[in-house]
Design a protein around this motif. Sequence first.
Motif, PDB file in Angstrom:
ATOM      1  N   ASP A  12     -37.892   6.436  30.077  1.00 39.42           N
ATOM      2  CA  ASP A  12     -38.683   7.628  30.344  1.00 39.42           C
ATOM      3  C   ASP A  12     -38.352   8.113  31.748  1.00 39.42           C
ATOM      4  OD1 ASP A  12     -41.167   9.018  31.542  1.00 39.42           O
ATOM      5  OD2 ASP A  12     -41.582   9.003  29.389  1.00 39.42           O
ATOM      6  N   ALA A  13     -37.843   9.330  31.852  1.00 33.70           N
ATOM      7  CA  ALA A  13     -37.378   9.845  33.128  1.00 33.70           C
ATOM      8  C   ALA A  13     -38.495   9.897  34.163  1.00 33.70           C
ATOM      9  CB  ALA A  13     -36.769  11.235  32.941  1.00 33.70           C
ATOM     10  N   GLU A  14     -39.687  10.277  33.748  1.00 32.81           N
ATOM     11  CA  GLU A  14     -40.788  10.376  34.717  1.00 32.81           C
ATOM     12  C   GLU A  14     -41.261   9.001  35.167  1.00 32.81           C
ATOM     13  OE1 GLU A  14     -41.686  13.099  36.323  1.00 32.81           O
ATOM     14  OE2 GLU A  14     -39.968  13.877  35.210  1.00 32.81           O
ATOM     15  N   GLU A  15     -41.169   8.016  34.276  1.00 34.10           N
ATOM     16  CA  GLU A  15     -41.484   6.652  34.703  1.00 34.10           C
ATOM     17  C   GLU A  15     -40.476   6.172  35.740  1.00 34.10           C
ATOM     18  OE1 GLU A  15     -41.785   4.002  31.434  1.00 34.10           O
ATOM     19  OE2 GLU A  15     -43.580   4.960  30.586  1.00 34.10           O
ATOM     20  N   MET A  16     -39.195   6.534  35.535  1.00 36.02           N
ATOM     21  CA  MET A  16     -38.177   6.183  36.518  1.00 36.02           C
ATOM     22  C   MET A  16     -38.463   6.873  37.845  1.00 36.02           C
ATOM     23  SD  MET A  16     -36.226   3.984  35.185  1.00 36.02           S
ATOM     24  CE  MET A  16     -35.206   3.943  36.660  1.00 36.02           C
ATOM     25  N   ARG A  17     -38.867   8.136  37.784  1.00 32.15           N
ATOM     26  CA  ARG A  17     -39.182   8.871  39.012  1.00 32.15           C
ATOM     27  C   ARG A  17     -40.330   8.205  39.772  1.00 32.15           C
ATOM     28  NH1 ARG A  17     -37.939  13.787  40.518  1.00 32.15           N
ATOM     29  NH2 ARG A  17     -37.337  14.442  38.410  1.00 32.15           N
ATOM     30  N   GLU A  61     -22.696  -0.951  27.807  1.00 31.63           N
ATOM     31  CA  GLU A  61     -23.493  -1.958  27.115  1.00 31.63           C
ATOM     32  C   GLU A  61     -22.905  -3.350  27.305  1.00 31.63           C
ATOM     33  OE1 GLU A  61     -24.127  -0.993  23.050  1.00 31.63           O
ATOM     34  OE2 GLU A  61     -25.053   0.949  23.474  1.00 31.63           O
ATOM     35  N   ALA A  62     -21.585  -3.435  27.433  1.00 36.96           N
ATOM     36  CA  ALA A  62     -20.938  -4.739  27.630  1.00 36.96           C
ATOM     37  C   ALA A  62     -21.391  -5.398  28.921  1.00 36.96           C
ATOM     38  CB  ALA A  62     -19.418  -4.568  27.632  1.00 36.96           C
ATOM     39  N   LEU A  63     -21.810  -4.589  29.889  1.00 35.20           N
ATOM     40  CA  LEU A  63     -22.287  -5.120  31.171  1.00 35.20           C
ATOM     41  C   LEU A  63     -23.812  -5.183  31.222  1.00 35.20           C
ATOM     42  CD1 LEU A  63     -19.880  -3.295  33.666  1.00 35.20           C
ATOM     43  CD2 LEU A  63     -19.728  -5.639  32.816  1.00 35.20           C
ATOM     44  N   GLY A  64     -24.445  -4.948  30.092  1.00 35.99           N
ATOM     45  CA  GLY A  64     -25.896  -4.991  30.051  1.00 35.99           C
ATOM     46  C   GLY A  64     -26.559  -3.660  30.351  1.00 35.99           C
ATOM     47  N   GLY A  65     -25.755  -2.592  30.423  1.00 26.59           N
ATOM     48  CA  GLY A  65     -26.299  -1.279  30.749  1.00 26.59           C
ATOM     49  C   GLY A  65     -26.485  -0.416  29.522  1.00 26.59           C
ATOM     50  N   LEU A  66     -26.839   0.853  29.769  1.00 28.33           N
ATOM     51  CA  LEU A  66     -27.071   1.808  28.697  1.00 28.33           C
ATOM     52  C   LEU A  66     -26.049   2.927  28.682  1.00 28.33           C
ATOM     53  CD1 LEU A  66     -30.943   2.124  29.060  1.00 28.33           C
ATOM     54  CD2 LEU A  66     -29.716   0.924  27.253  1.00 28.33           C
ATOM     55  N   GLY A  67     -25.061   2.859  29.569  1.00 32.62           N
ATOM     56  CA  GLY A  67     -24.088   3.928  29.662  1.00 32.62           C
ATOM     57  C   GLY A  67     -24.587   5.020  30.589  1.00 32.62           C
ATOM     58  N   PRO A  68     -23.667   5.807  31.149  1.00 30.70           N
ATOM     59  CA  PRO A  68     -24.070   6.836  32.108  1.00 30.70           C
ATOM     60  C   PRO A  68     -24.948   7.905  31.470  1.00 30.70           C
ATOM     61  CG  PRO A  68     -21.765   7.123  31.485  1.00 30.70           C
ATOM     62  CD  PRO A  68     -22.217   5.820  30.905  1.00 30.70           C
ATOM     63  N   SER A  69     -26.066   8.184  32.115  1.00 30.02           N
ATOM     64  CA  SER A  69     -26.957   9.223  31.621  1.00 30.02           C
ATOM     65  C   SER A  69     -27.748   9.800  32.780  1.00 30.02           C
ATOM     66  CB  SER A  69     -27.930   8.679  30.582  1.00 30.02           C
ATOM     67  OG  SER A  69     -28.928   9.650  30.314  1.00 30.02           O
ATOM     68  N   PHE A  70     -27.613  11.105  33.026  1.00 33.60           N
ATOM     69  CA  PHE A  70     -28.360  11.721  34.098  1.00 33.60           C
ATOM     70  C   PHE A  70     -29.811  11.955  33.728  1.00 33.60           C
ATOM     71  CE2 PHE A  70     -24.486  11.943  36.252  1.00 33.60           C
ATOM     72  CZ  PHE A  70     -24.784  12.207  37.585  1.00 33.60           C
ATOM     73  N   ALA A  71     -30.183  11.737  32.475  1.00 32.29           N
ATOM     74  CA  ALA A  71     -31.595  11.779  32.125  1.00 32.29           C
ATOM     75  C   ALA A  71     -32.349  10.694  32.889  1.00 32.29           C
ATOM     76  CB  ALA A  71     -31.776  11.575  30.625  1.00 32.29           C
ATOM     77  N   ALA A  72     -31.687   9.565  33.115  1.00 33.61           N
ATOM     78  CA  ALA A  72     -32.296   8.465  33.865  1.00 33.61           C
ATOM     79  C   ALA A  72     -31.923   8.512  35.339  1.00 33.61           C
ATOM     80  CB  ALA A  72     -31.868   7.129  33.262  1.00 33.61           C
ATOM     81  N   LEU A  73     -30.684   8.889  35.625  1.00 38.18           N
ATOM     82  CA  LEU A  73     -30.204   8.828  37.006  1.00 38.18           C
ATOM     83  C   LEU A  73     -30.712   9.978  37.868  1.00 38.18           C
ATOM     84  CD1 LEU A  73     -26.491   7.754  36.482  1.00 38.18           C
ATOM     85  CD2 LEU A  73     -28.322   6.401  37.505  1.00 38.18           C
ATOM     86  N   ALA A  74     -30.860  11.162  37.302  1.00 42.02           N
ATOM     87  CA  ALA A  74     -31.236  12.328  38.103  1.00 42.02           C
ATOM     88  C   ALA A  74     -32.537  12.126  38.878  1.00 42.02           C
ATOM     89  CB  ALA A  74     -31.310  13.570  37.209  1.00 42.02           C
TER      90      ALA A  74
END
Length: 226
Positions: A12-17, A61-74
């Motif tokens: 959830d982007a707002e939870e990340m914020r 995902e191989a490194l335990g991540g979710l892949g690049p996404s600016f929905a989460a990073l922004a």
Amino acid sequence: MSEMLAAVPAIDAEEMRDAARRLLADRVDRRDPYAEPPRDGSAALFASMAELGWTLMAATEALGGLGPSFAALAPIYEEMGKAMSPVALFPSLASLELLTLERASSDARACAARVAGGDAQVAVAIVGRDTIGVTDGRLNGTLPAVPADAGTSHILLLVEGDAPAAWLIDLAASGVAVDRPEMWDRSRPVIDVALDGAAGHPVLGAGVADAIARVRAHLDLALAWD
């Protein structure tokens, strides 16, 4: 680009914020860079970011991540900019756009795993082909004003032009000299790097131009949010 902007259902982007805002409010004092001598809490703050999984936001995902996404990073980048965070996080995450490619070298993938785990930080320098000389795999040249903080351990050197190339350089290696110039804006630390016969590890054998474009897109978007 659409892949980079895709939503991540598990986040959830707002939870990340909110999480980013709380951490940065607690750990960042905007007066620190201007103290005499300057106080640098970037290492401890980066460790906290890694513990919260921020370094996995651009990991495969191989490194335990979710892949690049600016929905989460922004939201993270935006809150870091508001707080004037001393950590140069987005170069490290942008580097994963290239270092995690299946066709990347074993050295690159090993470095990517360290970044995802919070054990390494990578600065990114994008230069023209006339900036760097290469002789028998040894690099010579100067990289001025590369965004980096005290914990930066590697540089991903990207050479654009007719013969694009990508090199991974360990800042602790022989032939690498790092200077930390004092900037008027101390909230944005940079390093000057001089390469004198430094060992460079080639990262990609093909598709370099497309990979560089992807890294540049991440950097540009991250800087805009920051």
